[in-house]
Design an enzyme around this catalytic site. Structure first.
Site, short mmCIF file in Angstrom:
data_model
loop_
_atom_site.label_atom_id
_atom_site.label_comp_id
_atom_site.label_asym_id
_atom_site.label_seq_id
_atom_site.Cartn_x
_atom_site.Cartn_y
_atom_site.Cartn_z
N GLU A 6 44.55 7.93 -29.64
CA GLU A 6 45.17 9.03 -30.41
C GLU A 6 44.56 10.38 -30.08
OE1 GLU A 6 44.16 6.18 -31.80
OE2 GLU A 6 46.02 5.28 -32.54
N HIS B 192 46.02 1.66 -44.08
CA HIS B 192 47.39 1.85 -43.61
C HIS B 192 48.31 2.31 -44.74
CE1 HIS B 192 45.97 -0.61 -40.24
NE2 HIS B 192 47.09 -0.37 -39.58
#
Ligand SMILES: Cc1ncc(C[n+]2csc(CCOP(=O)(O)OP(=O)(O)O)c2C)c(N)n1
Ligand SMILES: [Mg+2]
Lengths: 338, 327
Positions: free
Chosen positions: A70, A139
């Site tokens: 990322e 998450h």
């Protein structure tokens, strides 16, 4: 009447139309195509929940699957944005922001100011937010306040298919970095959406239900919980106004103040953790700018100050529900000036 | 009585078979129960990769630490985490390994040296460096191991950790579990070098690649680098080439995999079948002995599911406990 599509389809359509219109729009992310380098189907995933499925067939190499890095690819999107492209970087879950935060808050957010107004960084970072997916602590977060805290970033969080399409098209065209927050539990929600391209300006709230007694100010999934509460309260003769902020930065404070001036009572509802969140921010701003209009103390509804639990039993207790919101509305009516 | 040509005693061979079989049946059962709708959330199964985790972790004691991945059930079982507590955790129940707060992606048992499965790719590597640093100060010959997928090996956290471990000469092992895929993306697309050993070399670390479906190959390679780390010889990287029998997570349609790939793997490179063939063909262990283990493992798994389903749910009082040690 416009056709009905889901938020997921609205987002797909927005990206598709902008990629068709503007060759500088590219998109990158993990498995946003899917199947890269394997011997089975290409475009096998279209993103982890299939939001970008089908775009590869139309736009080919302008969609890039990335390695699991990322920091590198979000940073590359920022760099490309500073050099004339309009990249959309998909971060999957906003929780993964932890891995690449520097590229966003020290780099993308600051170029314009730090370089004396010479740079522009038209990048969109798309990411899923919110709880309710049984996806546990890493998450499920609603990290919107982290981004509103940072000057230079714009923060968007739509609650309907219509808004999702118009706000995403505007975000792609916008010349500043935009954090585009998509609630994973709203993807399937359908609404009327024009087939043609259109934009919704960033920084314009939407009064999704009018009422004269109490204002609820909220965004994202909580718009729907608030509307449920408003429907329940209507049966008790209480008329609630629901303001959907839609963009958290820039903030449409005028619409909030107009509503509170009309009703005199305010409940702020935010799915983010309760300290220094959007609800505390709105409360403070309203207290400062419209104190004399308030007939009662402001109520705030947020989850408790804890990570998102895995167990469905606990997660359901964690997420603010319409009952809690309705109770807060009743409370503001019981206290203060009549 | 035929002589034993293996590097483990018969008793230990039976033990590692039991561990691998337990992982397999745990995962096969979750696959069934998930598709029935009994299990919430994201579940990433380790079936097919048992020889990797087991061949490495059977060298460790409770004082050695591991940092795992999102695909952590196998690492947990091979590190001695209680199967009943794991099952309860996956069902989100009280009495689960994390009291239902973590779920499949976050099972941890620090008393066993299991520092947690992890929902953030690459996050385990720096943590294992920290565990190795602590071990170095304690100076009892303990080590740390981090597992990482072929995909997550591209994270900055992982690559920075290789360097840090080298700079500090840490007793840490980086295990790359190369199953060919990261979600739907192939290893060959996403990794810029042909061999992970080359990557290790770039950081000055010794590296070795083994067939991760061959228990004995993993066992021997791991044994060597673990011994070196215990003796102060520093970090290494071990790449295990392995295979994922199920989808990335439960619910993955897997259309990116070529037809027949999984059937082929199950038929030809099933690590449990390989192990059974190796030990029985040498006459060290009989098929009947393995079958007896299979039966008792199935009973253990069944029992864990029954107890998980019957276990109490957490309550509102549990929601805000354990946010801090004290506040
Ligand atoms: C920082 C971060 N990025 C992305 C993800 C989403 N994700 C979870 S598992 C996975 C693929 C991992 O592949 P690999 O490392 O090869 O491990 P495998 O699943 O094959 O065991 C991805 C992209 C994540 N959990 N964390
Ligand atoms: Mg992999």
């Amino acid at each position: 009447m416009a056709r009905k599509i889901s938020i997921k389809q609205a987002i797909n359509e927005a990206i598709d139309q902008e990629m068709t219109r503007d060759p500088s729009v590219i998109m990158m992310g993990e498995d946003i195509v899917g199947g890269s380098g394997s011997f089975g189907e290409m475009d096998a995933w279209g993103g982890v929940l299939g939001v970008t499925k089908g775009l590869y067939a139309k736009h080919g190499s302008r969609l890039l699957d990335t390695p699991l890095s990322e920091s590198a690819y979000v940073g590359a999107a920022v760099g490309a944005a500073a050099c004339g492209m309009r990249p959309i970087a998909e971060l999957m879950f906003i929780d993964f922001m932890g891995v690449c935060f520097d590229q966003i808050f020290n780099q993308a957010a600051k170029f314009r100011y730090m370089f004396g107004g010479k740079a522009q960084t038209p990048v969109v970072i798309r990411a899923m937010v919110g709880a309710g997916f049984r996806a546990a602590a890493q998450h499920s977060q609603m990290l919107t306040p982290l981004f509103t805290h940072i000057p230079g970033l714009k923060v968007v969080c739509p609650s309907s298919a219509y808004d999702a399409k118009g706000l995403l098209i505007q975000s792609i065209r916008d010349n500043d970095p935009v954090i585009f927050c998509e609630h994973k539990n709203l993807y399937a929600m359908e609404g009327e959406v024009p087939e043609t391209s259109y934009t919704i300006p960033l920084g314009e709230a939407n009064v999704v239900r009018e009422g004269k007694d109490v204002s609820i100010v909220t965004y994202g999934l909580m718009v729907h919980r608030s509307l449920e509460a408003a429907a329940t309260l209507a049966k008790e003769g209480i008329e609630v106004e629901v303001v959907d902020l839609r963009t958290l930065s820039p903030l449409d404070l005028d619409t909030v103040l107009d509503s509170v001036t009309k009703t005199g009572r305010l409940v702020c509802v935010d799915e983010a953790s309760p300290r220094c969140n959007i609800a505390t921010d709105i409360s403070a701003l309203v207290s400062m700018h419209a104190f004399s209009a308030l007939k009662a103390g402001i109520e705030m509804i947020s989850p408790p100050h804890c990570p998102v639990p895995f167990s469905p039993t606990l997660e359901d207790l964690y997420i603010p529900g319409s009952d809690r919101i309705a109770d807060a509305v009743r409370k503001t009516l019981q206290k203060g000036k009549k | 009585m035929p002589s034993n040509p293996f590097p483990l005693s018969k008793e230990r061979l039976l033990e590692v078979y039991r561990t691998m079989r337990t992982i397999r049946e745990f995962e096969e059962r979750l696959h069934v129960d998930f598709s029935r709708g009994d299990i919430p959330g994201f579940v990433h199964l380790y079936a097919g990769e048992e020889a990797t985790g087991t061949g490495i972790l059977c060298h460790l004691g409770d004082g050695d630490r591991i940092a795992s991945t999102h695909r952590g059930h196998g690492h947990c079982i091979a590190k001695g985490v209680d199967v009943g507590a794991m099952m309860k955790e996956i069902y989100g129940k009280k009495g689960g390994a994390c009291n239902g707060k973590g779920g499949s992606m976050h099972i941890a048992d620090l008393s066993k040296g299991m520092m947690g499965a992890n929902g953030i790719l690459g996050a385990g590597a720096p943590l294992a460096c920290g565990a190795a640093l602590a071990a170095k100060y304690r100076n009892k010959g303990e080590i740390a191991i981090t597992f990482v997928g072929d995909g997550a090996s591209n994270q900055g956290t992982f690559l920075e950790s290789l360097n840090l471990a080298g700079v500090w000469n840490l007793p840490v092992i980086f295990v790359v579990e190369n199953n060919g895929y990261a979600e739907s993306t192939s290893r060959d697309y996403a990794v810029s070098v042909d061999s992970f050993v080359d990557r290790a070399a770039g950081f000055g670390l010794p590296g070795i690649t083994v067939d991760g479906t061959d228990f004995f190959a993993v066992y021997e390679a791991a044994g060597e680098i673990i011994r070196r780390a215990r003796e102060g010889g520093g970090p290494s990287l071990l790449e295990c080439k392995t295979v994922r029998f199920f989808g990335h997570f439960e619910g993955d349609a897997q259309t990116y995999r070529p037809e027949g790939e999984i059937e082929n793997a199950r038929a030809n490179i099933d690590c449990l079948k390989k192990f059974a063939a190796q030990v029985t063909s040498q006459g060290v262990i009989s098929a009947a002995e393995l079958e007896a283990i299979d039966k008792s493992v199935l009973a253990l798994i069944e029992d864990s599911v029954v107890k998980a389903k019957a276990a109490p749910l957490p309550t509102e009082a549990d929601l805000t406990t354990d946010v801090y040690v004290s506040y």
